[in-house]
Design an enzyme around this catalytic site. Structure first.
Site, PDB file in Angstrom:
ATOM      1  N   ASP A   1       0.859  -1.205   0.000  1.00 16.21           N
ATOM      2  CA  ASP A   1       0.000   0.000   0.000  1.00 16.21           C
ATOM      3  C   ASP A   1       0.887   1.245   0.000  1.00 16.21           C
ATOM      4  O   ASP A   1       1.749   1.394   0.875  1.00 16.21           O
ATOM      5  CB  ASP A   1      -0.878  -0.032   1.263  1.00 16.21           C
ATOM      6  CG  ASP A   1      -1.574   1.310   1.516  1.00 16.21           C
ATOM      7  OD1 ASP A   1      -1.820   1.634   2.699  1.00 16.21           O
ATOM      8  OD2 ASP A   1      -1.823   2.033   0.522  1.00 16.21           O
TER       9      ASP A   1
ATOM     10  N   ASP B   1      -4.045   3.910   2.873  1.00 11.66           N
ATOM     11  CA  ASP B   1      -5.454   3.569   3.172  1.00 11.66           C
ATOM     12  C   ASP B   1      -5.576   2.126   3.649  1.00 11.66           C
ATOM     13  O   ASP B   1      -6.674   1.635   3.871  1.00 11.66           O
ATOM     14  CB  ASP B   1      -6.343   3.809   1.944  1.00 11.66           C
ATOM     15  CG  ASP B   1      -5.997   2.871   0.767  1.00 11.66           C
ATOM     16  OD1 ASP B   1      -6.682   2.943  -0.270  1.00 11.66           O
ATOM     17  OD2 ASP B   1      -5.038   2.066   0.910  1.00 11.66           O
TER      18      ASP B   1
ATOM     19  N   ASP C   1      -2.001  -1.377  -3.638  1.00 15.22           N
ATOM     20  CA  ASP C   1      -2.365  -0.663  -4.873  1.00 15.22           C
ATOM     21  C   ASP C   1      -1.338  -0.925  -5.969  1.00 15.22           C
ATOM     22  O   ASP C   1      -0.290  -1.534  -5.735  1.00 15.22           O
ATOM     23  CB  ASP C   1      -2.510   0.841  -4.590  1.00 15.22           C
ATOM     24  CG  ASP C   1      -1.343   1.370  -3.735  1.00 15.22           C
ATOM     25  OD1 ASP C   1      -1.611   1.952  -2.659  1.00 15.22           O
ATOM     26  OD2 ASP C   1      -0.191   1.128  -4.122  1.00 15.22           O
TER      27      ASP C   1
ATOM     28  N   ASP D   1      -6.848 -10.981 -14.419  1.00 12.92           N
ATOM     29  CA  ASP D   1      -7.913 -11.910 -14.037  1.00 12.92           C
ATOM     30  C   ASP D   1      -9.185 -11.488 -14.789  1.00 12.92           C
ATOM     31  O   ASP D   1      -9.656 -10.355 -14.606  1.00 12.92           O
ATOM     32  CB  ASP D   1      -8.148 -11.816 -12.514  1.00 12.92           C
ATOM     33  CG  ASP D   1      -8.606 -13.131 -11.915  1.00 12.92           C
ATOM     34  OD1 ASP D   1      -8.138 -13.476 -10.813  1.00 12.92           O
ATOM     35  OD2 ASP D   1      -9.422 -13.822 -12.567  1.00 12.92           O
TER      36      ASP D   1
ATOM     37  N   ASP E   1     -11.576 -16.683 -14.773  1.00 19.15           N
ATOM     38  CA  ASP E   1     -12.263 -17.051 -13.528  1.00 19.15           C
ATOM     39  C   ASP E   1     -13.450 -17.960 -13.846  1.00 19.15           C
ATOM     40  O   ASP E   1     -14.289 -17.620 -14.679  1.00 19.15           O
ATOM     41  CB  ASP E   1     -12.770 -15.746 -12.862  1.00 19.15           C
ATOM     42  CG  ASP E   1     -13.349 -15.988 -11.490  1.00 19.15           C
ATOM     43  OD1 ASP E   1     -12.617 -16.437 -10.612  1.00 19.15           O
ATOM     44  OD2 ASP E   1     -14.553 -15.728 -11.319  1.00 19.15           O
TER      45      ASP E   1
ATOM     46  N   GLU F   1      -9.304 -21.177 -14.765  1.00 16.54           N
ATOM     47  CA  GLU F   1      -9.535 -21.710 -13.422  1.00 16.54           C
ATOM     48  C   GLU F   1     -10.748 -22.611 -13.472  1.00 16.54           C
ATOM     49  O   GLU F   1     -11.871 -22.165 -13.710  1.00 16.54           O
ATOM     50  CB  GLU F   1      -9.786 -20.590 -12.403  1.00 16.54           C
ATOM     51  CG  GLU F   1      -9.980 -21.147 -11.006  1.00 16.54           C
ATOM     52  CD  GLU F   1     -11.083 -20.478 -10.218  1.00 16.54           C
ATOM     53  OE1 GLU F   1     -11.954 -19.843 -10.832  1.00 16.54           O
ATOM     54  OE2 GLU F   1     -11.053 -20.571  -8.994  1.00 16.54           O
TER      55      GLU F   1
ATOM     56  N   HIS G   1      -5.583 -17.499  -3.579  1.00 15.78           N
ATOM     57  CA  HIS G   1      -6.351 -16.616  -2.688  1.00 15.78           C
ATOM     58  C   HIS G   1      -7.652 -17.251  -2.205  1.00 15.78           C
ATOM     59  O   HIS G   1      -8.452 -16.601  -1.538  1.00 15.78           O
ATOM     60  CB  HIS G   1      -6.648 -15.309  -3.428  1.00 15.78           C
ATOM     61  CG  HIS G   1      -7.524 -15.530  -4.610  1.00 15.78           C
ATOM     62  ND1 HIS G   1      -7.124 -16.230  -5.735  1.00 15.78           N
ATOM     63  CD2 HIS G   1      -8.811 -15.189  -4.836  1.00 15.78           C
ATOM     64  CE1 HIS G   1      -8.109 -16.302  -6.590  1.00 15.78           C
ATOM     65  NE2 HIS G   1      -9.152 -15.684  -6.082  1.00 15.78           N
ATOM     66  N   ASP G   2      -7.858 -18.528  -2.581  1.00 16.82           N
ATOM     67  CA  ASP G   2      -9.118 -19.194  -2.198  1.00 16.82           C
ATOM     68  C   ASP G   2      -8.929 -20.331  -1.209  1.00 16.82           C
ATOM     69  O   ASP G   2      -9.926 -20.899  -0.748  1.00 16.82           O
ATOM     70  CB  ASP G   2      -9.783 -19.801  -3.453  1.00 16.82           C
ATOM     71  CG  ASP G   2     -10.391 -18.754  -4.351  1.00 16.82           C
ATOM     72  OD1 ASP G   2     -10.448 -18.998  -5.575  1.00 16.82           O
ATOM     73  OD2 ASP G   2     -10.796 -17.691  -3.845  1.00 16.82           O
TER      74      ASP G   2
HETATM   75  O1  TEU Z   1     -13.250 -19.131  -7.431  1.00 18.95           O
HETATM   76  C1  TEU Z   1     -14.135 -20.147  -7.870  1.00 18.95           C
HETATM   77  C2  TEU Z   1     -14.324 -21.178  -6.803  1.00 18.95           C
HETATM   78  O2  TEU Z   1     -14.897 -22.214  -6.982  1.00 18.95           O
HETATM   79  C3  TEU Z   1     -13.782 -20.804  -5.507  1.00 18.95           C
HETATM   80  O3  TEU Z   1     -14.645 -19.733  -5.171  1.00 18.95           O
HETATM   81  C4  TEU Z   1     -13.870 -21.849  -4.418  1.00 18.95           C
HETATM   82  O4  TEU Z   1     -14.859 -22.758  -4.650  1.00 18.95           O
HETATM   83  C5  TEU Z   1     -14.210 -21.088  -3.149  1.00 18.95           C
HETATM   84  O5  TEU Z   1     -13.271 -20.059  -3.059  1.00 18.95           O
HETATM   85  C6  TEU Z   1     -14.198 -21.991  -1.949  1.00 18.95           C
HETATM   86  O6  TEU Z   1     -12.869 -22.264  -1.588  1.00 18.95           O
HETATM   87  C7  TEU Z   1     -13.180 -17.991  -8.276  1.00 18.95           C
HETATM   88  C8  TEU Z   1     -12.264 -16.993  -7.602  1.00 18.95           C
HETATM   89  O7  TEU Z   1     -10.954 -17.563  -7.466  1.00 18.95           O
HETATM   90  C9  TEU Z   1     -12.863 -16.666  -6.251  1.00 18.95           C
HETATM   91  O8  TEU Z   1     -11.990 -15.807  -5.501  1.00 18.95           O
HETATM   92  C10 TEU Z   1     -14.195 -15.979  -6.477  1.00 18.95           C
HETATM   93  O9  TEU Z   1     -14.796 -15.747  -5.210  1.00 18.95           O
HETATM   94  C11 TEU Z   1     -15.116 -16.849  -7.329  1.00 18.95           C
HETATM   95  O10 TEU Z   1     -14.464 -17.424  -8.462  1.00 18.95           O
HETATM   96  C12 TEU Z   1     -16.257 -16.011  -7.889  1.00 18.95           C
HETATM   97  O11 TEU Z   1     -15.721 -15.127  -8.854  1.00 18.95           O
END
Ligand code: TEU
Length: 546
Positions: free
Chosen positions: A25, A29, A33, A106, A207, A271, A334-335
């Protein structure tokens, strides 16, 4: 003799996912960024001490109400002011390219934000020009049109008082699904792609591309007999009709044609979100590999720390993916919970395992995708319920505690907020930042960061690791993974010991193996007399000496 075409950059690159909100950042904030990413490009590539990656994938930075932290886009051809503006983005692109770093955006076009002008118009009536840009249906009585669930819980259908119909949202109700069966929607997506490709972007991460098309009749999904989970209804169905429809193949081929029409090997990595068989993803490389250039197959990401699970996932690629398709390898994003935490016990990272994991990612044949912070051993942060910001985390607590824990600020140094921000970070910095940060790691030759750097430099300097044929060795000790990479007479042996015990690997040849990189043995040492003796949790990369 026909010249073999040069390898496109995305087959040689080490990819690095940046979650912009959490990287650096510069405005105070508390939100990362684009200027912060520019400031940190030298950390990534361009100096003798850089990490050495070749491409960055940015999670979304478009205008968005941030209901799903940018995966709910309200304008595809702009930058959200919290991240900067188009001029800063052009500067990022320029400075990244000056360092020979490719930039992958993305592309979130299965759905938009409900705040997108397209949706605002579409919901006004059943006759407006955008009335068919989303999936609107009457219910049956008070019930929604079918039994589909949202990935994020609840029905996938939202009643809209304004239009007096249901609309489909496979994620949040703030993320209405676009109607990909409408040619005008496809044209709008093509225009979005061209906007960024014209600017010089090197590719897109698509995505949930396998959700684009739904069954034309919107049939209900069949129940999953083996369903055991109580809270997660999305898993109670086989997803036969809300994803993976046949029309997708020709559409991906159209997207591929668009990127191929630009110079510089622009690319698409998809993805694949699925609870079905991971192997479904392989079909999206398309006929003659003219679909996606790369697809994420998350099988190793969901594997436990067992060599046989990783072997099975690698064998699936080798046996099920199309000839000459290029694999991807990823352990964090990130998921999902950070793999440093998944593979460690207690509050400290298991450094040896982290180095074995890094060696796996960076020596398997294919495209490795690193997630920001994995190179310094960042761990998952356990947040209390009141600090959870991720919608599915709020909804499913305590069964699923959200994705915030893998999205905490990058840990640059031991100063306030780990050097991420002068303001209050949007998520707390992990409490271990004084011990786990770039500055400390860069000064410690035994650190994970320095090991990643050595691995990446070795990979970049070794054609056999970039293009060599990969062969899994079968008869090996139980919790080891042994494979070779060979090219033009050069033969490398990679030995990974997943266990806390020594492992003796019998080699079926007399030649010696010279160690070129290892976590325990000294470089230059040799394995001889047909034996590779691995220390507990050791990774070795060797060359067979003729
Ligand atoms: O993720 C798709 C997805 O299936 C994931 O959301 C996963 O199932 C979920 O995070 C549970 O772990 C993509 C993106 O990577 C995610 O960040 C988004 O939230 C989602 O699509 C909707 O755009």
């Amino acid at each position: 003799m026909t010249e073999t075409p040069p390898q496109p950059w995305w087959q040689k690159a080490v990819f690095y996912q940046i979650y912009p909100r959490s990287f650096k950042d510069t405005t105070g904030d508390g939100i990362g960024d684009l200027a912060g990413i520019i400031q940190k490009l030298d950390y990534l590539k361009g100096t003798p001490t850089s990490l050495g990656i070749d491409a960055i994938w940015l999670s979304p930075v478009y205008p968005s109400p941030q209901s799903d932290f940018g995966y709910d886009v309200s304008d595809y051809c702009a930058i959200d002011p919290i991240f900067g503006d188009l001029s800063t983005f052009r500067q990022l692109l320029r400075e990244a390219h000056e360092r020979d770093i490719k930039v992958v955006m993305d592309l979130v076009v299965n759905h938009t934000s409900a705040e997108h002008d397209w949706f605002k118009e579409s919901r006004t009536s059943r006759e407006n020009p955008k009335q068919d840009w989303y999936i609107w249906r009457d219910g049956s009585g008070d019930a929604p049109p079918n039994n589909w669930h949202s990935v994020f819980g609840g029905s996938a259908w939202q009643w809209d008082d304004q239009r007096q119909q249901y609309y489909l949202h496979l994620f949040l109700k703030d993320q209405p699904d676009l109607n990909w069966r409408n040619p005008a929607v496809q044209e709008a997506v093509w225009a979005t792609m061209r906007f960024w490709l014209d600017m010089g972007v090197d590719g897109f991460r698509l995505d949930v591309y396998n959700f684009y098309f739904k069954d034309a009749e919107l049939r209900s999904n069949p129940k999953r007999r083996s369903f055991k989970g109580i809270f997660y209804k999305y898993a109670s169905q086989h997803h036969h009709y809300d994803q993976d429809q046949p029309e997708l193949y020709s559409t991906l081929a159209k997207m591929r044609k668009i990127v191929d029409s630009y110079p510089g090997d622009r690319m698409l990595v998809g993805e694949t979100s699925t609870l079905e068989d991971f192997r479904r993803a392989f079909s999206y490389y398309g006929d003659e590999n003219k679909g996606l250039n790369l697809v994420f197959n998350f099988e190793i990401l969901h594997s436990r720390w067992r060599a046989r699970d990783f072997r099975k996932a690698i064998q699936h690629w080798q046996t099920c993916a199309p000839e000459d398709s290029w694999p991807t390898w990823v352990l964090s994003n990130h998921d999902v919970k950070r793999h440093g935490s998944r593979y460690s016990r207690g509050s400290q990272i298991d450094l040896a395992r982290a180095k074995v994991a890094a060696t796996l990612l960076l020596t398997l044949k294919g495209a490795p995708f690193l997630y920001y912070g994995e190179e310094i051993g960042m761990l998952e942060l356990a947040l209390p319920h009141h600090m959870i910001q991720d919608p599915p985390g709020k909804k499913f607590w305590p069964f699923f505690k959200g994705r915030d824990g893998c999205r905490t600020p990058m840990q640059w140094c031991d100063e306030a907020n780990a050097g991420f921000s002068d303001g209050i970070p949007w998520l707390p910095v992990h409490e271990n930042f004084k011990q786990v940060n770039v500055s400390i790691a860069a000064a410690d030759d035994s650190s994970l960061l320095q090991y990643y750097k050595r691995l990446i430099r070795l990979r970049c300097a070794t054609p056999t690791l970039l293009t060599g044929v990969m062969h899994l060795i079968e008869k090996v000790p139980r919790n080891t993974l042994i494979f070779t990479r060979s090219e033009a007479g050069d033969e490398l042996w990679i030995g990974l010991n997943f266990s806390h015990r020594k492992a003796i690997v019998q080699l079926n040849f007399p030649e010696n193996l010279e160690i070129i990189l290892a976590t325990h043995h000294a470089e230059g040492a040799t394995f001889s007399h047909g034996v590779m003796a691995l220390e507990p949790d050791e990774a070795v990369i060797c060359r067979k000496i003729k």
